[in-house]
Design an enzyme around this catalytic site. Sequence first.
Site, PDB file in Angstrom:
ATOM      1  N   ARG A  10       0.849  -1.190   0.000  1.00 19.38           N
ATOM      2  CA  ARG A  10       0.000   0.000   0.000  1.00 19.38           C
ATOM      3  C   ARG A  10       0.886   1.241   0.000  1.00 19.38           C
ATOM      4  O   ARG A  10       2.086   1.163   0.295  1.00 19.38           O
ATOM      5  CB  ARG A  10      -0.913   0.000   1.223  1.00 19.38           C
ATOM      6  CG  ARG A  10      -1.938  -1.115   1.214  1.00 19.38           C
ATOM      7  CD  ARG A  10      -2.561  -1.275   2.597  1.00 19.38           C
ATOM      8  NE  ARG A  10      -3.171  -0.045   3.056  1.00 19.38           N
ATOM      9  CZ  ARG A  10      -3.271   0.314   4.335  1.00 19.38           C
ATOM     10  NH1 ARG A  10      -2.775  -0.449   5.290  1.00 19.38           N
ATOM     11  NH2 ARG A  10      -3.847   1.445   4.667  1.00 19.38           N
ATOM     12  N   SER A  12       0.442   3.980   1.957  1.00 23.20           N
ATOM     13  CA  SER A  12       0.478   4.761   3.191  1.00 23.20           C
ATOM     14  C   SER A  12       1.906   4.796   3.735  1.00 23.20           C
ATOM     15  O   SER A  12       2.696   3.873   3.490  1.00 23.20           O
ATOM     16  CB  SER A  12      -0.458   4.148   4.239  1.00 23.20           C
ATOM     17  OG  SER A  12       0.145   3.011   4.838  1.00 23.20           O
ATOM     18  N   LYS A  82      -2.096  -8.214  11.562  1.00 26.91           N
ATOM     19  CA  LYS A  82      -3.449  -8.022  12.101  1.00 26.91           C
ATOM     20  C   LYS A  82      -4.441  -7.599  11.021  1.00 26.91           C
ATOM     21  O   LYS A  82      -5.651  -7.654  11.239  1.00 26.91           O
ATOM     22  CB  LYS A  82      -3.447  -7.024  13.268  1.00 26.91           C
ATOM     23  CG  LYS A  82      -3.154  -5.584  12.953  1.00 26.91           C
ATOM     24  CD  LYS A  82      -3.127  -4.776  14.246  1.00 26.91           C
ATOM     25  CE  LYS A  82      -2.723  -3.325  14.037  1.00 26.91           C
ATOM     26  NZ  LYS A  82      -3.718  -2.512  13.353  1.00 26.91           N
ATOM     27  N   ASP A  83      -3.945  -7.206   9.826  1.00 28.00           N
ATOM     28  CA  ASP A  83      -4.833  -6.849   8.715  1.00 28.00           C
ATOM     29  C   ASP A  83      -5.159  -8.036   7.809  1.00 28.00           C
ATOM     30  O   ASP A  83      -5.951  -7.899   6.876  1.00 28.00           O
ATOM     31  CB  ASP A  83      -4.189  -5.758   7.841  1.00 28.00           C
ATOM     32  CG  ASP A  83      -4.071  -4.425   8.563  1.00 28.00           C
ATOM     33  OD1 ASP A  83      -4.722  -4.253   9.605  1.00 28.00           O
ATOM     34  OD2 ASP A  83      -3.317  -3.558   8.074  1.00 28.00           O
ATOM     35  N   THR A 126     -10.881   5.732  18.143  1.00 22.54           N
ATOM     36  CA  THR A 126     -10.238   4.477  17.761  1.00 22.54           C
ATOM     37  C   THR A 126     -10.976   3.890  16.569  1.00 22.54           C
ATOM     38  O   THR A 126     -12.180   4.098  16.406  1.00 22.54           O
ATOM     39  CB  THR A 126     -10.220   3.448  18.904  1.00 22.54           C
ATOM     40  OG1 THR A 126      -9.677   2.208  18.397  1.00 22.54           O
ATOM     41  CG2 THR A 126     -11.612   3.171  19.445  1.00 22.54           C
ATOM     42  N   SER A 128     -10.943   0.616  16.120  1.00 26.16           N
ATOM     43  CA  SER A 128     -10.980  -0.805  16.457  1.00 26.16           C
ATOM     44  C   SER A 128     -12.106  -1.145  17.435  1.00 26.16           C
ATOM     45  O   SER A 128     -12.174  -0.589  18.530  1.00 26.16           O
ATOM     46  CB  SER A 128      -9.624  -1.188  17.068  1.00 26.16           C
ATOM     47  OG  SER A 128      -9.720  -2.337  17.858  1.00 26.16           O
ATOM     48  N   ARG A 130     -12.253  -3.919  18.933  1.00 23.63           N
ATOM     49  CA  ARG A 130     -11.556  -4.597  20.035  1.00 23.63           C
ATOM     50  C   ARG A 130     -11.152  -3.600  21.112  1.00 23.63           C
ATOM     51  O   ARG A 130     -11.398  -3.814  22.306  1.00 23.63           O
ATOM     52  CB  ARG A 130     -10.293  -5.294  19.482  1.00 23.63           C
ATOM     53  CG  ARG A 130      -9.353  -5.830  20.560  1.00 23.63           C
ATOM     54  CD  ARG A 130      -8.021  -6.253  19.962  1.00 23.63           C
ATOM     55  NE  ARG A 130      -7.312  -5.157  19.337  1.00 23.63           N
ATOM     56  CZ  ARG A 130      -6.533  -4.294  19.995  1.00 23.63           C
ATOM     57  NH1 ARG A 130      -6.364  -4.397  21.298  1.00 23.63           N
ATOM     58  NH2 ARG A 130      -5.919  -3.323  19.345  1.00 23.63           N
ATOM     59  N   ARG A 131     -10.528  -2.496  20.700  1.00 24.28           N
ATOM     60  CA  ARG A 131     -10.151  -1.470  21.686  1.00 24.28           C
ATOM     61  C   ARG A 131     -11.397  -0.863  22.318  1.00 24.28           C
ATOM     62  O   ARG A 131     -11.446  -0.627  23.521  1.00 24.28           O
ATOM     63  CB  ARG A 131      -9.327  -0.365  21.009  1.00 24.28           C
ATOM     64  CG  ARG A 131      -7.945  -0.815  20.565  1.00 24.28           C
ATOM     65  CD  ARG A 131      -7.243   0.279  19.769  1.00 24.28           C
ATOM     66  NE  ARG A 131      -5.969  -0.196  19.238  1.00 24.28           N
ATOM     67  CZ  ARG A 131      -5.489   0.121  18.046  1.00 24.28           C
ATOM     68  NH1 ARG A 131      -6.180   0.916  17.243  1.00 24.28           N
ATOM     69  NH2 ARG A 131      -4.323  -0.345  17.648  1.00 24.28           N
ATOM     70  N   ARG A 148     -10.840   6.992  11.431  1.00 18.27           N
ATOM     71  CA  ARG A 148     -10.270   6.315  10.259  1.00 18.27           C
ATOM     72  C   ARG A 148      -9.139   7.138   9.666  1.00 18.27           C
ATOM     73  O   ARG A 148      -8.930   8.283  10.017  1.00 18.27           O
ATOM     74  CB  ARG A 148     -11.361   6.114   9.193  1.00 18.27           C
ATOM     75  CG  ARG A 148     -12.431   5.094   9.529  1.00 18.27           C
ATOM     76  CD  ARG A 148     -11.955   3.655   9.419  1.00 18.27           C
ATOM     77  NE  ARG A 148     -11.120   3.402   8.272  1.00 18.27           N
ATOM     78  CZ  ARG A 148     -11.545   3.229   7.019  1.00 18.27           C
ATOM     79  NH1 ARG A 148     -12.839   3.279   6.754  1.00 18.27           N
ATOM     80  NH2 ARG A 148     -10.699   2.993   6.035  1.00 18.27           N
ATOM     81  N   GLY A 149      -8.423   6.543   8.710  1.00 18.50           N
ATOM     82  CA  GLY A 149      -7.327   7.227   8.035  1.00 18.50           C
ATOM     83  C   GLY A 149      -5.981   6.659   8.453  1.00 18.50           C
ATOM     84  O   GLY A 149      -5.893   5.852   9.374  1.00 18.50           O
ATOM     85  N   VAL A 151      -1.988   6.895   9.894  1.00 21.05           N
ATOM     86  CA  VAL A 151      -1.528   7.412  11.198  1.00 21.05           C
ATOM     87  C   VAL A 151      -1.471   8.936  11.208  1.00 21.05           C
ATOM     88  O   VAL A 151      -1.939   9.583  12.144  1.00 21.05           O
ATOM     89  CB  VAL A 151      -0.151   6.806  11.550  1.00 21.05           C
ATOM     90  CG1 VAL A 151       0.409   7.466  12.808  1.00 21.05           C
ATOM     91  CG2 VAL A 151      -0.264   5.299  11.773  1.00 21.05           C
ATOM     92  N   THR A 153      -3.132  11.108   9.381  1.00 19.05           N
ATOM     93  CA  THR A 153      -4.490  11.667   9.354  1.00 19.05           C
ATOM     94  C   THR A 153      -5.120  11.609  10.739  1.00 19.05           C
ATOM     95  O   THR A 153      -5.761  12.559  11.197  1.00 19.05           O
ATOM     96  CB  THR A 153      -5.362  10.885   8.352  1.00 19.05           C
ATOM     97  OG1 THR A 153      -4.751  10.950   7.059  1.00 19.05           O
ATOM     98  CG2 THR A 153      -6.765  11.442   8.287  1.00 19.05           C
ATOM     99  N   ARG A 154      -4.922  10.491  11.417  1.00 21.13           N
ATOM    100  CA  ARG A 154      -5.525  10.331  12.748  1.00 21.13           C
ATOM    101  C   ARG A 154      -4.913  11.318  13.738  1.00 21.13           C
ATOM    102  O   ARG A 154      -5.620  11.912  14.555  1.00 21.13           O
ATOM    103  CB  ARG A 154      -5.349   8.892  13.234  1.00 21.13           C
ATOM    104  CG  ARG A 154      -6.083   7.894  12.366  1.00 21.13           C
ATOM    105  CD  ARG A 154      -5.965   6.478  12.906  1.00 21.13           C
ATOM    106  NE  ARG A 154      -6.353   5.507  11.885  1.00 21.13           N
ATOM    107  CZ  ARG A 154      -6.588   4.232  12.113  1.00 21.13           C
ATOM    108  NH1 ARG A 154      -6.458   3.751  13.341  1.00 21.13           N
ATOM    109  NH2 ARG A 154      -6.924   3.416  11.151  1.00 21.13           N
ATOM    110  N   CYS A 241     -11.078  -9.590  10.899  1.00 20.37           N
ATOM    111  CA  CYS A 241     -10.040  -8.741  11.482  1.00 20.37           C
ATOM    112  C   CYS A 241     -10.655  -7.571  12.241  1.00 20.37           C
ATOM    113  O   CYS A 241      -9.990  -6.949  13.046  1.00 20.37           O
ATOM    114  CB  CYS A 241      -9.150  -8.175  10.373  1.00 20.37           C
ATOM    115  SG  CYS A 241      -8.549  -9.392   9.234  1.00 20.37           S
TER     116      CYS A 241
END
Length: 315
Positions: A10, A12, A82-83, A126, A128, A130-131, A148-149, A151, A153-154, A241
Amino acid sequence: MKTTLTIATRQSPLALWQANFIKDTLQSLYPNLHISLLEMVTKGDKILDTPLAKIGGKGLFVKELENALYEKQADIAVHSLKDVPMVLPEGLTLGAYCQRHAPTDAFVSNHFERLDDLPVGAVLGTSSLRRECQVAHAYPHLTIKSLRGNVGTRLSKLDNGEYDAIILATSGLQRLGLDERIRHELDEALSLPAVGQGALAIECRADDDEILSLLAPLNHLPTRLCVLAERAMNHALEGGCQVPIAGFATIDGDTLTLRGRVGSVDGKTLLKAEHHLTLSHTADDEQAVHALGVAVAQDLLNQGADKILQEVYGN
């Protein structure tokens, strides 16, 4: 002997760091190999205004890279493990599980030192589930919003005041040289990591023996055994995921411990299971860690995990 190698990645900044990290590692092993990157944009990179869970989960970040492998435009693809979906497309395999970096979640804020410091109603970002389920369980007074976005962007959204704090993967921040943004790493007792978090995996064609042999030195056996246990648990839970499932394995001496969690997104229910395995340090270990993962999943299912996950999928 192979003279060229193409890595699908990707675009990113984090994905490019990961691809270049693997490129440099392979280059040091094979100085005469010419290695190039094939940079791609995935569906997950294009749809940024919708929570991942609603558009198909993190598998959206790998499909285009897998097509490049099928079409022989690329020899390998580098992923954050994890993806990677639990079941790979036919004809593809994970040729290497690289040594795991930090598996934890990181608390990032411009105004607060710790998660404990956030006041009632503070907005926590977040991407996620899960988080979200684990933090909501421990801190029901917080408002958790989707984030979203990439790192950068976040972090910009945090800096613009859209959030009081955000949670990101520690490994991603460290790989991008953004260690100073980490206020503290969340304790695993609070936020158990995602399946495969912190580990890189290299996908390739299953019948490409030459590539598999090139990748062999990148395999890190302790990481491999841990993530195989985690992924077996997730697969037995029929979890993708992007679900409120946490799974994290560690090795201490000869003992591999796998902890798993499934939570309702509102945080009201958080199921936990933990099982142990004594490693034999033989080829039988891979089968044993798989069985361990299935056993932890069954423990969680016996506690009612299936009802929680059916509700998530229904929404």
